[in-house]
Every structure is written in C-alpha cells, then in structure tokens.
Write a protein that holds these residues in place. Sequence first.
Motif, short mmCIF file in Angstrom:
data_model
loop_
_atom_site.label_atom_id
_atom_site.label_comp_id
_atom_site.label_asym_id
_atom_site.label_seq_id
_atom_site.Cartn_x
_atom_site.Cartn_y
_atom_site.Cartn_z
N ILE A 101 0.84 -1.20 0.00
CA ILE A 101 0.00 0.00 0.00
C ILE A 101 0.87 1.25 0.00
O ILE A 101 0.62 2.21 -0.73
N PHE A 102 1.93 1.24 0.81
CA PHE A 102 2.80 2.41 0.87
C PHE A 102 3.58 2.60 -0.43
O PHE A 102 3.92 3.72 -0.80
N LYS A 103 3.89 1.51 -1.11
CA LYS A 103 4.56 1.66 -2.40
C LYS A 103 3.64 2.35 -3.41
O LYS A 103 4.08 3.18 -4.21
N LYS A 104 2.36 2.01 -3.36
CA LYS A 104 1.41 2.60 -4.31
C LYS A 104 1.13 4.06 -3.99
O LYS A 104 0.87 4.87 -4.90
N THR A 105 1.14 4.41 -2.70
CA THR A 105 0.85 5.79 -2.33
C THR A 105 2.10 6.65 -2.23
O THR A 105 2.00 7.88 -2.18
N SER A 106 3.28 6.02 -2.17
CA SER A 106 4.57 6.72 -2.30
C SER A 106 4.74 7.87 -1.32
O SER A 106 4.76 9.04 -1.69
N VAL A 107 4.88 7.53 -0.04
CA VAL A 107 5.15 8.57 0.95
C VAL A 107 6.65 8.86 0.98
O VAL A 107 7.45 8.23 0.29
N ILE A 108 7.04 9.84 1.81
CA ILE A 108 8.42 10.32 1.80
C ILE A 108 9.40 9.22 2.24
O ILE A 108 10.45 9.04 1.65
N SER A 130 3.96 8.72 -8.23
CA SER A 130 5.16 8.07 -8.75
C SER A 130 6.29 9.07 -8.90
O SER A 130 7.43 8.78 -8.56
N THR A 131 5.97 10.26 -9.39
CA THR A 131 7.00 11.29 -9.55
C THR A 131 7.59 11.69 -8.21
O THR A 131 8.80 11.81 -8.03
N ILE A 132 6.69 11.87 -7.24
CA ILE A 132 7.15 12.25 -5.90
C ILE A 132 8.02 11.15 -5.31
O ILE A 132 9.04 11.41 -4.68
N ALA A 133 7.61 9.88 -5.53
CA ALA A 133 8.38 8.76 -4.98
C ALA A 133 9.79 8.76 -5.53
O ALA A 133 10.76 8.55 -4.81
N MET A 182 -7.91 8.49 3.50
CA MET A 182 -7.08 7.69 2.61
C MET A 182 -7.75 7.53 1.24
O MET A 182 -7.11 7.70 0.19
N GLY A 183 -9.04 7.19 1.25
CA GLY A 183 -9.74 7.00 -0.01
C GLY A 183 -9.81 8.26 -0.84
O GLY A 183 -9.58 8.23 -2.07
N LEU A 184 -10.11 9.41 -0.20
CA LEU A 184 -10.20 10.68 -0.93
C LEU A 184 -8.83 11.13 -1.44
O LEU A 184 -8.72 11.67 -2.55
N TYR A 185 -7.78 10.89 -0.65
CA TYR A 185 -6.43 11.25 -1.09
C TYR A 185 -6.05 10.48 -2.36
O TYR A 185 -5.57 11.06 -3.34
N ILE A 186 -6.26 9.18 -2.31
CA ILE A 186 -5.89 8.35 -3.47
C ILE A 186 -6.72 8.74 -4.70
O ILE A 186 -6.22 8.74 -5.84
N HIS A 187 -7.98 9.11 -4.48
CA HIS A 187 -8.86 9.47 -5.60
C HIS A 187 -8.45 10.79 -6.26
O HIS A 187 -8.43 10.91 -7.49
N PHE A 188 -8.09 11.77 -5.42
CA PHE A 188 -7.84 13.11 -5.96
C PHE A 188 -6.38 13.40 -6.28
O PHE A 188 -6.08 14.35 -6.98
N VAL A 189 -5.43 12.59 -5.74
CA VAL A 189 -4.01 12.77 -6.08
C VAL A 189 -3.67 11.72 -7.13
O VAL A 189 -3.66 10.52 -6.84
N PRO A 190 -3.39 12.12 -8.37
CA PRO A 190 -3.14 11.15 -9.45
C PRO A 190 -1.97 10.24 -9.13
O PRO A 190 -0.99 10.64 -8.49
N ALA A 191 -2.08 8.99 -9.59
CA ALA A 191 -1.00 8.02 -9.36
C ALA A 191 0.30 8.47 -10.00
O ALA A 191 1.39 8.21 -9.47
N SER A 192 0.21 9.17 -11.15
CA SER A 192 1.43 9.64 -11.80
C SER A 192 2.18 10.64 -10.94
O SER A 192 3.40 10.65 -10.87
N GLN A 193 1.39 11.48 -10.21
CA GLN A 193 2.04 12.44 -9.32
C GLN A 193 2.71 11.72 -8.16
O GLN A 193 3.81 12.06 -7.74
#
Length: 510
Positions: A308-315, A376-379, A363-374
């Motif tokens: 889950i953390f890999k998909k959401t890419s925290v600091i 990945s870039t942040i990660a 968590m659900g709203l964050y994942i919905h509104f923050v694009p996965a591409s963003q």
Amino acid sequence: MEPSVREPLMRKTSSSYRTFPESAGKRLDKEYLQSLHNKRLYLAVFAAVLGNFSFGFALVYPSPVIPALEAHPSPALRLDQHTASWFGSVFTLGAAAGGLSAMLLNDRLGRKLSIMFSALPSAVGYALMAGAQGIGMLLLGRVLTGYAGGVTSASIPVYISEISHPGVRGMLGACPQIMAVLGSLILYALGKYLGLVLDWRWLAVAGEVPVLAMIILLCFMPNSPRFLLSQWKDDEALGSLCWLRGKDTDYAREYEQIKDSVRKQSRRVSCAEIKDPFIYKPILIAVGMRFLQQLSGVTCVLVYLQSIFKKTSVILKPEYDAALVGLVRLFSVVIAAVSMDKAGRKILLFVSAGVMLVSNLTMGLYIHFVPASQNSTIANKTLVSSANLSAEPTNYITLIPLLATMFFIMGYAMGWGPITWLLMSEILPLKARGVASGLCVVVSWLTAFTLTQFFLRVVEAFGLEVPFLFFAVICAGNILFTGCCVPETKGRSLEQIEAFFRTGRRSFMR
C-alpha cells in the motif's frame, strides 16, 4: 479435599456473607488488593499471550517477505500477483479452520491445553517456510501457522477472562492484542535489519522462539477454575483459584460464586436452548463484532502494508513506514489496556470507530484526488540522494497516506482491536463459551480471508481508493452497532454479566 484446605474454605465462605464491622472491612480491602496484585496471575497471562505474539508475527509475515519473493531468482519461489495474493490470504483460511477446531478443543481439552496444542502446527508451519523449496511449502506453512493462530484466537481470550480478577480483567484482556502487535513490530524490525545480512528464511526460524517459550511456561500454569468446575474437578479448581489469587486472600468466596454459576450451567447447550435470549443474544453480539471488525479492513492493511505504501509513495521507504505504524499500534493498545477498566468498553469503541472512519475516508479521498502519476514522480524524487533533493522543496502532501494509516491503526488498536476479543470472552455464557468462541473466530477469519483474497484484485480493477471508502462505510456501521447492541461490562464479574443476559435486568450490571 484436604482438611487444611477445607477449614479456611468453610471459615472464609461463612464470613463472606456476614455484615462486617469496619475492621473486617479494612481486612477485606487488604485481601482484595493482595488478590489483585498476585504476581502468579500475571505470569499465567504472560505464558498464554506468547501464543498471540507468535500469531501477530505470523500474520504480517508476508509484508516484508512478499517484496523479497517477488524478486527471487528461483522460479520455484518467485511470486506473481496471483500467488502473492494467496500467500497473504491463505493464513486466514487456516485461522478459520483453527477456530472450527477450537469449538471442540476448548470444551474437551480445556483452554490451557488447547493453547499448548496450537504449538505443534505453529512449529511445523514455521519449519516449512524456513526450508521452503517451492511455493507449495510456503503456502502450507502459512496454513499451519494460521491454523495455530485460529486456535489461540479462540482459546487465549477465554482463558484470560476466566482466570482474571474482575478489577484488572480489562487490562489483562488487552494483553493478547498488545503481544500480537509486539509480534508484528518485531517481525517488521527483523525484516528490515536481518534482511541486510541474512536470508528471509531466518524470519521463519525466529518465529519458532516464542512458540517454544509458550509451551514450556504453560506446563507450570493452572487450568481455568471455571473449566475445572465444569469437569467436576472441585478440589483442583479450588487449588487453581488459590494459586491465582494467593493463599492469604478471600478466594473462597469467589470460588463459591463461580461454583454456583457453573452448576447452573452444568449441561452443554442444546439446540432448543439456542432460542433462549440468554444464549443467542450474546453470541450474536460477539459474532457481529468479529464480523464488523474484519470488514473495517485491518487485516488487509496489515498484510499488504508495504505494498500500500509503495502505491501511495510517501516520503519514507515502505519498510520504515511499516515500522512506524507498528509502533503507533503498540502505543495505542497500551493506552487501551490502561484506560479500559477506567473509561469503559463502549466509549473506547465509539472513539475507535470514529477515528477509523475519518482515517479510511481520508485515505480513499487522497488516493482518488491525487493522481497516481504524481505519486510516482514524488516517490522518485524522495528516493534519490540528498544532494539532488536540495534543488526542490519536499512535497509534504505525501505524508497524508502515512498519517491516515497511522491514525487508522491507532483507532483500531484503541478499541475494535482488543475490546472485541475481550467482550467475546466476557459476554458468552459459560455453557456455550467454548463452541461460541470458536464460531466467532471462524466468522472473523473467513471474513478476513475473503477480504485479503480479493483486496489486490479490487485494487487492480477499480483502484486503491475503492476498498478504503468501503472500509469507511463499515466503520460508520460499527458506531451504530456499538450504540444499539453492545453492553458495558466494565468492573462486572462474569457472573453479573451472565445474570444481565439471563434476566435483562440492568440492576445486575451495577
């Protein structure tokens, strides 16, 4: 019964029902504190909850191991999405089978021997995973450790509630969750630091240690007095209660109360008696709590935490995030253990469900509104060297998934984690306690199996936000269920709780 035991028993029993003068009242207060602080009781609880330590260790075993096996050089051990899903979920299928077995074992062998019996499949399961030459051995090892976890899940809370002093039953009832959390945290730590120098197989070897310690210590612990009385072993039951409370306490009075309650329920529950509200109401409440607890998503989050953390890419790196969540979980369960006998069970359940609701929704709203591409870039930016990071400011929005998960685990650990197990052991009637506790475990782990089996598939098909929004809806249902169905058992003896369900009179709970 020996004469030396009979005389103090008769003296203490007869004196228990007189009106005491002030000096006698002070003496009883002193005896109450002595029985409350008897160290042998806490030793017996510690020996039992080592089974929960092993359970917590085995439950999250896939979290650091799945990433390692996905990159394993041998095709026989390499996991793809399908096999990784089975590796994570098959544990809960074994736990459901263990719960089914506990329905028989708890009443035939007794609570203590059932816990000891769980050591055999647990030890074999860890050995299979440590020496695995293929995915089949890994899955069988997971099934066996899950089976052991199912037996202990049904047996340990009942054993602890039946040997505990009413004044500390809430605190001791939270100990299984504390040890399960500690086991998970140790697994995360070993996965991080042993992984640097040792093969992942050593994690399974480390799991053998608490299993062996548990079975050795339990050899010297007594059986539950209530179970012994249900088997007509009166002398052994009296000796067990004396050991648990201390010789210089008023244990004889408690013994007579337990004996009276057990004799009223000497027969096993029949099919006709299931219609009695005294039987079916507490069973429905206990089963409902176990069902809703798993539907809140905690097992999915724990098993697939690093994914889950890999998909959401925290600091931070996923393994550090997992360790932080484990620390928060441990801290929260300790808070629950300290406050449960003071604040009460229901208020903690309300707070727990509320925190989980907000966390899952965030968590659900964050994942919905923050694009996965963003994400990945942040990660990618956060995993490069510090020299490169200095050119751009850190995007702290990536902390939201970590904080939301930490608060979710904190909320769960403060209420719906430990209290559901404690209430299960408190409210179930004695004549149905062994069977009903096993039923609760079966329902719990079949639900967990279904969720963990389909979690990755739902994420792949609909996105990660869908399961978290579903979990949020369930947490709202938890709040309604607590308010409408769950009784407050703080400070009540098991006999008072049974009297409440038998008569429906709230005066018994005062």
